[in-house]
Design an enzyme around this catalytic site. Sequence first.
Site, PDB file in Angstrom:
ATOM      1  N   TYR A   1       0.633  -1.134  -0.128  1.00  0.00           N
ATOM      2  CA  TYR A   1      -0.075  -0.003  -0.026  1.00  0.00           C
ATOM      3  C   TYR A   1       1.099   1.243  -0.144  1.00  0.00           C
ATOM      4  O   TYR A   1       2.006   1.383   0.309  1.00  0.00           O
ATOM      5  CB  TYR A   1      -0.941   0.039   1.219  1.00  0.00           C
ATOM      6  N   CYS A   2       0.141   2.255  -0.508  1.00  0.00           N
ATOM      7  CA  CYS A   2       0.913   3.758  -0.495  1.00  0.00           C
ATOM      8  C   CYS A   2      -0.204   4.672   0.174  1.00  0.00           C
ATOM      9  O   CYS A   2      -0.993   4.259   0.852  1.00  0.00           O
ATOM     10  CB  CYS A   2       1.415   4.057  -1.825  1.00  0.00           C
ATOM     11  N   TRP A   3      -0.404   5.995  -0.130  1.00  0.00           N
ATOM     12  CA  TRP A   3      -1.110   6.879   0.344  1.00  0.00           C
ATOM     13  C   TRP A   3      -2.327   6.418   0.091  1.00  0.00           C
ATOM     14  O   TRP A   3      -3.580   6.351   0.969  1.00  0.00           O
ATOM     15  CB  TRP A   3      -0.583   8.239  -0.070  1.00  0.00           C
TER      16      TRP A   3
ATOM     17  N   TYR B   1      -3.263   3.990   2.483  1.00  0.00           N
ATOM     18  CA  TYR B   1      -3.306   4.424   3.973  1.00  0.00           C
ATOM     19  C   TYR B   1      -4.587   4.897   4.089  1.00  0.00           C
ATOM     20  O   TYR B   1      -5.052   4.982   5.179  1.00  0.00           O
ATOM     21  CB  TYR B   1      -2.111   5.252   4.157  1.00  0.00           C
TER      22      TYR B   1
END
Length: 354
Positions: free
Chosen positions: A92-94, A121
Amino acid sequence: MHDARTTLANLAGFDEIIDVRSPAEYAEDHIPGALSCPVLDDAQRAQVGTIYKQVSPFEAKKIGAALVSENIARHLRERFLERPRDWKPLIYCWRGGDRSGSMTTIFRAIGWRACQLEGGYKAWRSHVIAALAERPRQLDFRVVCGPTGSAKTRVLQAIAARGGQVLDLETLAAHKGSVLGVLPDQPQPGQKAFETALLQALDALDPARPVFVEAESRKIGRLHLPDALIEAIRGAACVAVEASVAARVDFLLGDYDYFLARPEWLAERLGKLRGLQSGETLQRWQDMIATRAWPELVRDLLEVHYDPLYRRSQERNFAGIARPAVFATDDLSTAGIDALAARILAQSRTAQIA
């Protein structure tokens, strides 16, 4: 690639969770247990963002792709070469965009069953906020009350050691909840990280059993407690520790011994009470610090500042304080606290049976 994305509902189905955001983003908060593998470090992220705004999105994407590729290659070489064929990581990222998508694409091309978290996130953060608005309402709290120096946090820890359920907010917040509550060389977590840790603690509790928690204000140091938790605690039954002043003084002299080793720090912290206490009172306390009159200082702090503050706060905020289960003691040694915890647990079990 139709199955390369998944949601938080499937979090438990993965072997490893990988956070590809920058180190600063990870430090602020992250999904519990996630491994930090930034595809752009803090400086690189700032560099790409500047090019995006000042030059063009196209130029930013070229530079970003080069940096991301280099970093993914390094993570792959240094961290993941030993993973087996059936390894299943969640990445996952932002908000589930290019950063996590890039690593997911490469890992799936290798043959691993990598998935990208839908919403990234931000989806996790939304989950935390929603869960903290509901979870506290499902729990049966018992609020441990008592003026400053009643060893409430130690009582909670002793209850836990005896098999009781506790929610230790001050330990989660790395703060003892007053002007002298700051801990030396131990900064408080950020608000988001605190809320993630709080949700983890709440999720581990059994709604069918009572949960002991300390009476707290809306803030512990600079951290805010969620409204639903405050409401649940303030409406719960109270357990009142009534310790003698002498026992409280002895306990505080041991529990705050780090202040006695750094008197200049103590003097600075007490200076923050200006406006709440008279100049004469503050000077008296500074004189006691200068002469190392520790027992006299602690007793005076309790009688002049903390006890009146406690009485006003409890009567105003906690419904159960009108009819608490009272536990008197003149012994707040380790053995005395353990005995107190045993009495509280025994009373709680009797009340449940009744």
